[in-house]
Motif scaffolding. Structure first.
Motif, PDB file in Angstrom:
ATOM      1  N   GLY A  28       0.828  -1.198   0.000  1.00 39.41           N
ATOM      2  CA  GLY A  28       0.000   0.000   0.000  1.00 39.41           C
ATOM      3  C   GLY A  28       0.862   1.247   0.000  1.00 39.41           C
ATOM      4  O   GLY A  28       2.039   1.211   0.360  1.00 39.41           O
ATOM      5  N   ILE A  29       0.271   2.335  -0.404  1.00 35.41           N
ATOM      6  CA  ILE A  29       0.995   3.609  -0.519  1.00 35.41           C
ATOM      7  C   ILE A  29       1.355   4.149   0.862  1.00 35.41           C
ATOM      8  O   ILE A  29       2.505   4.488   1.126  1.00 35.41           O
ATOM      9  CB  ILE A  29       0.158   4.632  -1.306  1.00 35.41           C
ATOM     10  CG1 ILE A  29      -0.048   4.141  -2.745  1.00 35.41           C
ATOM     11  CG2 ILE A  29       0.833   6.005  -1.293  1.00 35.41           C
ATOM     12  CD1 ILE A  29      -1.102   4.903  -3.524  1.00 35.41           C
ATOM     13  N   LEU A 109      -3.914  -1.327 -10.499  1.00 34.78           N
ATOM     14  CA  LEU A 109      -5.276  -0.876 -10.237  1.00 34.78           C
ATOM     15  C   LEU A 109      -5.987  -1.832  -9.285  1.00 34.78           C
ATOM     16  O   LEU A 109      -6.662  -1.402  -8.350  1.00 34.78           O
ATOM     17  CB  LEU A 109      -6.055  -0.748 -11.548  1.00 34.78           C
ATOM     18  CG  LEU A 109      -5.487   0.259 -12.551  1.00 34.78           C
ATOM     19  CD1 LEU A 109      -6.228   0.171 -13.877  1.00 34.78           C
ATOM     20  CD2 LEU A 109      -5.516   1.664 -11.987  1.00 34.78           C
ATOM     21  N   ALA A 110      -5.831  -3.123  -9.508  1.00 29.15           N
ATOM     22  CA  ALA A 110      -6.457  -4.109  -8.627  1.00 29.15           C
ATOM     23  C   ALA A 110      -5.798  -4.125  -7.253  1.00 29.15           C
ATOM     24  O   ALA A 110      -6.471  -4.301  -6.242  1.00 29.15           O
ATOM     25  CB  ALA A 110      -6.388  -5.500  -9.257  1.00 29.15           C
ATOM     26  N   LEU A 116      -6.159   4.164  -3.872  1.00 31.68           N
ATOM     27  CA  LEU A 116      -6.044   5.189  -4.909  1.00 31.68           C
ATOM     28  C   LEU A 116      -7.236   6.133  -4.902  1.00 31.68           C
ATOM     29  O   LEU A 116      -7.097   7.314  -5.196  1.00 31.68           O
ATOM     30  CB  LEU A 116      -5.889   4.540  -6.284  1.00 31.68           C
ATOM     31  CG  LEU A 116      -4.540   3.910  -6.561  1.00 31.68           C
ATOM     32  CD1 LEU A 116      -4.575   3.088  -7.842  1.00 31.68           C
ATOM     33  CD2 LEU A 116      -3.440   4.963  -6.636  1.00 31.68           C
ATOM     34  N   ALA A 117      -8.392   5.629  -4.549  1.00 33.31           N
ATOM     35  CA  ALA A 117      -9.593   6.464  -4.515  1.00 33.31           C
ATOM     36  C   ALA A 117      -9.500   7.581  -3.479  1.00 33.31           C
ATOM     37  O   ALA A 117     -10.205   8.577  -3.575  1.00 33.31           O
ATOM     38  CB  ALA A 117     -10.815   5.600  -4.244  1.00 33.31           C
ATOM     39  N   HIS A 118      -8.613   7.428  -2.507  1.00 32.07           N
ATOM     40  CA  HIS A 118      -8.503   8.405  -1.422  1.00 32.07           C
ATOM     41  C   HIS A 118      -7.251   9.265  -1.508  1.00 32.07           C
ATOM     42  O   HIS A 118      -6.915   9.950  -0.544  1.00 32.07           O
ATOM     43  CB  HIS A 118      -8.535   7.677  -0.070  1.00 32.07           C
ATOM     44  CG  HIS A 118      -9.763   6.849   0.111  1.00 32.07           C
ATOM     45  ND1 HIS A 118     -11.004   7.393   0.330  1.00 32.07           N
ATOM     46  CD2 HIS A 118      -9.956   5.510   0.070  1.00 32.07           C
ATOM     47  CE1 HIS A 118     -11.902   6.435   0.419  1.00 32.07           C
ATOM     48  NE2 HIS A 118     -11.290   5.279   0.268  1.00 32.07           N
ATOM     49  N   LEU A 123      -2.711  13.094  -7.731  1.00 35.69           N
ATOM     50  CA  LEU A 123      -2.606  11.715  -8.198  1.00 35.69           C
ATOM     51  C   LEU A 123      -3.809  11.286  -9.033  1.00 35.69           C
ATOM     52  O   LEU A 123      -3.786  10.234  -9.655  1.00 35.69           O
ATOM     53  CB  LEU A 123      -2.443  10.761  -7.010  1.00 35.69           C
ATOM     54  CG  LEU A 123      -1.114  10.881  -6.288  1.00 35.69           C
ATOM     55  CD1 LEU A 123      -1.044   9.917  -5.129  1.00 35.69           C
ATOM     56  CD2 LEU A 123       0.038  10.654  -7.240  1.00 35.69           C
ATOM     57  N   GLN A 124      -4.841  12.105  -9.073  1.00 30.55           N
ATOM     58  CA  GLN A 124      -6.017  11.732  -9.847  1.00 30.55           C
ATOM     59  C   GLN A 124      -5.746  11.737 -11.349  1.00 30.55           C
ATOM     60  O   GLN A 124      -6.193  10.856 -12.072  1.00 30.55           O
ATOM     61  CB  GLN A 124      -7.203  12.637  -9.503  1.00 30.55           C
ATOM     62  CG  GLN A 124      -7.698  12.464  -8.082  1.00 30.55           C
ATOM     63  CD  GLN A 124      -7.950  11.014  -7.704  1.00 30.55           C
ATOM     64  OE1 GLN A 124      -8.656  10.289  -8.401  1.00 30.55           O
ATOM     65  NE2 GLN A 124      -7.358  10.575  -6.606  1.00 30.55           N
TER      66      GLN A 124
END
Length: 190
Positions: A28-29, A109-110, A116-118, A123-124
């Motif tokens: 995770g990031i 992506l998976a 990523l959504a947060h 980063l979008q």
């Protein structure tokens, strides 16, 4: 102390991006620190800012790198037959137990979808561009008048199947999800 050549700096930059892409997918990031990335790249933490302005800049570069690499066989194939064969390999690998179990080597992506959504606005754009790239490559390989919707359906289907398989008890429902997904993926791209 001698300054690094442009080639050495470029190689170091690429090593950092590659290692970051693996670690971000695996851990995770937020859970991956810059020190950990730099150590994996064989460098010291102090050298990070010679290559990137921020961790977010590295996340963007790593995301772009990983997404591009994931579809490179299809994008680089020259003939229609080679592109279709590459698509078959992509789907087979995506819907494999190895992909489910090995986030670091799989689709970014998976692996990072919920995180990523947060992420912040900077980063979008790389995320949107990455998804658009994958969809464009898939649509180009699928071809025909319904290529774009089929590409969207295929990507959504692949990501959903892997997400559900990762949530399943090991070796129980994982293969069931993957088998069903393989059948439906074949129907989408037929």
């Amino acid at each position: 102390m001698a300054r690094a050549t442009a080639l050495e700096k470029s190689r170091s930059h690429d090593r950092i991006v590659h290692q970051a892409s693996l670690l971000f997918r695996e851990n995770g990031i937020e859970a991956t620190g810059l020190s950990e990335i730099m150590k994996a790249a064989g460098m010291t933490h102090g050298g990070f800012y010679r290559h990137f302005k921020s961790k977010h800049a590295l996340v963007a570069a790593a995301l772009t790198y990983a997404i591009t690499a994931a579809v490179s066989d299809m994008a680089e194939a020259e003939t229609a037959a080679d592109k279709r064969a590459a698509l078959g390999r992509y789907v087979a690998l995506y819907l494999s137990p190895e992909h489910v179990q090995n986030r670091a080597q799989g689709c970014p992506l998976a692996a990072m979808q919920s995180e990523l959504a947060h992420q912040p606005p900077e980063l979008q754009k790389p995320l949107e561009d990455g998804v658009a790239h994958v969809l464009a490559v898939l649509a180009a390989v699928i071809g025909g008048p319904a290529a774009a919707p089929k590409a969207q359906a295929l990507l959504a289907h692949l990501m959903g199947a892997v997400s559900l398989a990762r949530l399943s008890p090991p070796n129980v429902e994982t293969e069931t999800f993957l088998q069903a997904a393989r059948k439906t993926a074949a129907e989408i791209i037929a």
